[in-house]
Scaffold this active site. Structure first.
Site, PDB file in Angstrom:
ATOM      1  N   LYS A 201     -24.376  -1.201   8.302  1.00 60.62           N
ATOM      2  CA  LYS A 201     -24.988  -2.479   8.670  1.00 60.62           C
ATOM      3  C   LYS A 201     -24.272  -2.966   9.929  1.00 60.62           C
ATOM      4  O   LYS A 201     -23.237  -2.393  10.305  1.00 60.62           O
ATOM      5  CB  LYS A 201     -24.888  -3.484   7.527  1.00 60.62           C
ATOM      6  CG  LYS A 201     -23.472  -3.889   7.195  1.00 60.62           C
ATOM      7  CD  LYS A 201     -23.480  -4.976   6.151  1.00 60.62           C
ATOM      8  CE  LYS A 201     -22.098  -5.565   5.996  1.00 60.62           C
ATOM      9  NZ  LYS A 201     -22.066  -6.690   5.099  1.00 60.62           N
TER      10      LYS A 201
ATOM     11  N   ASP B 106       0.857  -1.181   0.000  1.00 53.44           N
ATOM     12  CA  ASP B 106       0.000   0.000   0.000  1.00 53.44           C
ATOM     13  C   ASP B 106       0.894   1.232   0.000  1.00 53.44           C
ATOM     14  O   ASP B 106       1.975   1.202   0.593  1.00 53.44           O
ATOM     15  CB  ASP B 106      -0.907   0.003   1.248  1.00 53.44           C
ATOM     16  CG  ASP B 106      -2.109   0.921   1.087  1.00 53.44           C
ATOM     17  OD1 ASP B 106      -3.229   0.415   0.896  1.00 53.44           O
ATOM     18  OD2 ASP B 106      -1.923   2.154   1.139  1.00 53.44           O
TER      19      ASP B 106
ATOM     20  N   LYS C   2     -19.828  -9.014 -11.677  1.00 51.26           N
ATOM     21  CA  LYS C   2     -19.737  -8.269 -10.415  1.00 51.26           C
ATOM     22  C   LYS C   2     -20.755  -7.136 -10.360  1.00 51.26           C
ATOM     23  O   LYS C   2     -21.540  -7.020  -9.413  1.00 51.26           O
ATOM     24  CB  LYS C   2     -18.311  -7.733 -10.248  1.00 51.26           C
ATOM     25  CG  LYS C   2     -18.118  -6.822  -9.065  1.00 51.26           C
ATOM     26  CD  LYS C   2     -18.239  -7.559  -7.749  1.00 51.26           C
ATOM     27  CE  LYS C   2     -18.307  -6.586  -6.591  1.00 51.26           C
ATOM     28  NZ  LYS C   2     -18.153  -7.170  -5.308  1.00 51.26           N
TER      29      LYS C   2
ATOM     30  N   GLY D 292     -26.991   0.860   2.085  1.00 54.12           N
ATOM     31  CA  GLY D 292     -25.917   1.852   2.071  1.00 54.12           C
ATOM     32  C   GLY D 292     -24.618   1.109   1.876  1.00 54.12           C
ATOM     33  O   GLY D 292     -24.595  -0.001   1.338  1.00 54.12           O
TER      34      GLY D 292
ATOM     35  N   PHE E  51     -32.109 -10.808   1.199  1.00 55.44           N
ATOM     36  CA  PHE E  51     -32.155  -9.448   0.633  1.00 55.44           C
ATOM     37  C   PHE E  51     -33.573  -8.990   0.320  1.00 55.44           C
ATOM     38  O   PHE E  51     -33.816  -8.195  -0.571  1.00 55.44           O
ATOM     39  CB  PHE E  51     -31.221  -9.315  -0.587  1.00 55.44           C
ATOM     40  CG  PHE E  51     -29.790  -9.139  -0.129  1.00 55.44           C
ATOM     41  CD1 PHE E  51     -29.124 -10.176   0.482  1.00 55.44           C
ATOM     42  CD2 PHE E  51     -29.143  -7.927  -0.252  1.00 55.44           C
ATOM     43  CE1 PHE E  51     -27.829 -10.016   0.969  1.00 55.44           C
ATOM     44  CE2 PHE E  51     -27.851  -7.757   0.224  1.00 55.44           C
ATOM     45  CZ  PHE E  51     -27.204  -8.806   0.837  1.00 55.44           C
TER      46      PHE E  51
ATOM     47  N   CYS F  34     -20.300  -0.119  -1.365  1.00 53.97           N
ATOM     48  CA  CYS F  34     -20.395  -0.895  -2.617  1.00 53.97           C
ATOM     49  C   CYS F  34     -21.672  -0.631  -3.396  1.00 53.97           C
ATOM     50  O   CYS F  34     -21.610  -0.113  -4.518  1.00 53.97           O
ATOM     51  CB  CYS F  34     -20.268  -2.376  -2.302  1.00 53.97           C
ATOM     52  SG  CYS F  34     -18.739  -2.761  -1.443  1.00 53.97           S
TER      53      CYS F  34
HETATM   54  C1  UGA Z   1     -22.062  -6.111  -0.806  1.00 50.12           C
HETATM   55  C2  UGA Z   1     -22.382  -7.489  -1.418  1.00 50.12           C
HETATM   56  O1  UGA Z   1     -23.339  -8.161  -0.604  1.00 50.12           O
HETATM   57  C3  UGA Z   1     -21.106  -8.343  -1.523  1.00 50.12           C
HETATM   58  O2  UGA Z   1     -21.419  -9.577  -2.176  1.00 50.12           O
HETATM   59  C4  UGA Z   1     -20.080  -7.577  -2.360  1.00 50.12           C
HETATM   60  O3  UGA Z   1     -18.860  -8.289  -2.469  1.00 50.12           O
HETATM   61  C5  UGA Z   1     -19.801  -6.232  -1.708  1.00 50.12           C
HETATM   62  O4  UGA Z   1     -21.035  -5.486  -1.607  1.00 50.12           O
HETATM   63  C6  UGA Z   1     -18.789  -5.493  -2.540  1.00 50.12           C
HETATM   64  O5  UGA Z   1     -19.102  -5.169  -3.687  1.00 50.12           O
HETATM   65  O6  UGA Z   1     -17.634  -5.333  -2.098  1.00 50.12           O
HETATM   66  P1  UGA Z   1     -21.649  -5.171   1.663  1.00 50.12           P
HETATM   67  O7  UGA Z   1     -21.683  -3.817   1.028  1.00 50.12           O
HETATM   68  O8  UGA Z   1     -20.558  -5.511   2.614  1.00 50.12           O
HETATM   69  O9  UGA Z   1     -21.595  -6.312   0.517  1.00 50.12           O
HETATM   70  O10 UGA Z   1     -23.016  -5.328   2.448  1.00 50.12           O
HETATM   71  P2  UGA Z   1     -24.379  -6.164   2.350  1.00 50.12           P
HETATM   72  O11 UGA Z   1     -24.416  -7.146   3.452  1.00 50.12           O
HETATM   73  O12 UGA Z   1     -24.631  -6.654   1.002  1.00 50.12           O
HETATM   74  O13 UGA Z   1     -25.431  -4.995   2.688  1.00 50.12           O
HETATM   75  C7  UGA Z   1     -25.538  -3.835   1.870  1.00 50.12           C
HETATM   76  C8  UGA Z   1     -26.647  -2.938   2.383  1.00 50.12           C
HETATM   77  O14 UGA Z   1     -27.934  -3.483   2.092  1.00 50.12           O
HETATM   78  C9  UGA Z   1     -26.633  -2.679   3.891  1.00 50.12           C
HETATM   79  O15 UGA Z   1     -26.847  -1.305   4.134  1.00 50.12           O
HETATM   80  C10 UGA Z   1     -27.809  -3.498   4.398  1.00 50.12           C
HETATM   81  O16 UGA Z   1     -28.369  -2.963   5.573  1.00 50.12           O
HETATM   82  C11 UGA Z   1     -28.767  -3.398   3.236  1.00 50.12           C
HETATM   83  N1  UGA Z   1     -29.755  -4.494   3.171  1.00 50.12           N
HETATM   84  C12 UGA Z   1     -29.347  -5.771   2.963  1.00 50.12           C
HETATM   85  C13 UGA Z   1     -31.123  -4.199   3.274  1.00 50.12           C
HETATM   86  O17 UGA Z   1     -31.522  -3.033   3.447  1.00 50.12           O
HETATM   87  N2  UGA Z   1     -32.021  -5.233   3.176  1.00 50.12           N
HETATM   88  C14 UGA Z   1     -31.646  -6.514   2.974  1.00 50.12           C
HETATM   89  O18 UGA Z   1     -32.532  -7.391   2.878  1.00 50.12           O
HETATM   90  C15 UGA Z   1     -30.274  -6.799   2.878  1.00 50.12           C
END
Ligand code: UGA
Length: 447
Positions: A324, A34, A208, A261, A253, A264
């Protein structure tokens, strides 16, 4: 014995660090580079700059067993790795487009330093056709015709369960245009028991963006359904259960609430809309996914107003600000927009989050915001408790104590964590998302 590779990972952010630690855990000799010297200093002492369960133990073990080291020198990283993963940031520009200047920079540096065959792998989330551009850049800057391949190997890990996701993937995606690149990447992941999708580089890049957008679309879809539920007094959780049992749909989901939020989904949707547009396709479906998500954050304020009428001068307690649970990350967190709206309306906001408060302080350093170290302290004299992040510690609470502490027993539950308790019986006014309102409560929002 599986083949061990010398691997370098460029970028020690969330994805880079987890990738480096997990590849070392699989037995490879990994150098993580890095260009931020203080980060490298910390990591070399075994200190992890992010909150990710299990990561520190994994890093320390691999460092102790000489399979992982950190450096600030690109030259050292390029010399070490036959395989070089690019895991640097691809932040959004003002117009939503992904800023690929870090990727280009790294590609150029690798090209000018490499002396023997390298497989250069895109790990960062990038728009389709980035691989081609990386390849052209390396061709331009490489000295002495050193052979190389470029591949795409997107990462699907979630923050908070990143180690588990890396070690137990639903699938591994390998985008290649040479047999040698395919063989090396198949070898690297040999010990992970997962289906491998081998495809061309562009399709891998699209997998992706398409996957993240699809997941975000599921969330916005159920949030749209939740709006209808609120209008007719139906229960979105039952609707999601009924839909989710259909294997073609799946229950995951489909949790309604204040929306998605993070670093990603919001960024990837913007980048996907942008690249589609520049390719001549108007991805209106995704624009709508984004609009519905933005609306959920505003709905929170409407729900509070529905009961309290005027927000000015009211004390609003907020439980959870991370985007989250199980992370201290507040990037793109719904909490930021919601707090901003609340203080603009003149509320006094009191915040408790088990991990993310220090990060939030860098965004809001405002006298109208109090940060406290205990969830019950936050609701003292509050007119409303707003649940923004569903941390485990908020699930089992003492409702009698909460009622005593609050000035007015009113809960807006942005993640529907108390929907199965009959809080009306406990004399709370309880608003979830997409849930029937308590009988007797006449909502202004129904109109
Ligand atoms: C997300 C993807 O799930 C991963 O597969 C991916 O690798 C990653 O982005 C990335 O591109 O690096 P992440 O951002 O860590 O992962 O979080 P998630 O667990 O997917 O949650 C994303 C958001 O959706 C959170 O704010 C969560 O609260 C919200 N969410 C999730 C909902 O509002 N409702 C749901 O049913 C599920």
């Amino acid at each position: 014995m599986d083949k061990i590779y010398n691997i370098s990972v460029i970028g020690a952010g969330h994805v880079g660090l987890v990738t480096a630690a997990c590849l070392a855990h699989l037995g490879h000799k990994v150098c993580c580079m890095d260009n931020n010297p203080s980060k490298i200093d910390l990591l070399s002492k075994g200190k992890i700059p992010i909150y990710e369960p299990g990561l520190e133990e994994m890093v320390l073990q691999s460092m102790a067993e000489d399979r992982l080291f950190f450096t600030g020198s690109m030259e050292e990283a390029v010399n070490h790795g036959e395989v070089i993963f690019i895991a640097v940031g691809t932040p959004p520009r003002e117009n939503g487009e992904a800023d690929l200047s870090y990727v280009e920079n790294v590609a150029r540096e690798i090209a000018s330093l490499m002396e023997s065959y390298k497989l250069i792998v895109e790990k960062s989330t990038v728009p389709v056709e980035t691989g081609e551009k990386v390849k052209n850049t390396i061709k331009l800057y490489v000295r002495k015709n050193v052979p190389f391949d470029v591949a795409s190997n997107p990462e699907f890990l979630r923050e908070g369960s990143a180690i588990h996701d890396f070690m137990n993937p639903d699938r591994i995606v390998i985008g290649i245009d040479s047999e040698k690149a395919k063989r090396i990447l198949m070898d690297i992941y040999k010990s992970l028991n997962a289906p491998i999708v081998v495809t061309d580089i562009k399709s891998a890049e699209l997998i992706k963006h398409a996957s993240n957008s699809f997941l975000a679309m599921k969330i916005s879809f159920i949030n749209a359904i939740s709006r209808i539920c609120e209008k007719v007094g139906a229960d979105v959780e039952k609707v999601a259960e009924g839909m989710g049992l259909d294997k073609r749909i799946g229950r995951e989901f489909l949790n309604a609430g204040i929306g998605f939020g993070g670093s990603c989904f919001p960024k990837d949707i913007d980048a996907f809309i942008h690249i589609s547009e520049s390719l001549g396709y108007d991805f209106r479906l995704l624009k709508e996914v984004k609009r519905i998500n933005d609306e959920q954050r505003k709905l929170v304020i409407q729900k509070i107003k529905d009961v309290l009428w005027i927000i000015k001068g009211k004390k609003i307690a907020i439980w959870g600000v991370a985007f989250k649970p199980d992370t201290d990350d507040i990037r793109g967190a719904p909490a930021i927009d919601i707090i901003d709206q609340l203080i603009t309306e003149g509320a006094k906001v009191c915040i408790y989050d088990p991990q993310a408060m220090e990060n939030l302080k860098t965004v809001f350093d405002d006298s109208r915001i109090d940060y406290v170290q205990d969830k019950y302290q936050a609701i003292h004299d509050a007119d409303c408790l707003l649940i923004v992040t569903e941390w485990e510690e908020f699930r089992n609470v003492d409702f009698n104590l909460m009622k005593k502490k609050m000035r007015f027993p009113f809960i807006v539950d942005g993640r529907n964590i108390y929907s199965s308790y009959n809080l009306q019986e406990k004399e709370f006014i309880y608003y979830g998302f997409g849930k029937p309102l308590p009988s007797g409560v006449k909502s202004q929002m129904r109109k």
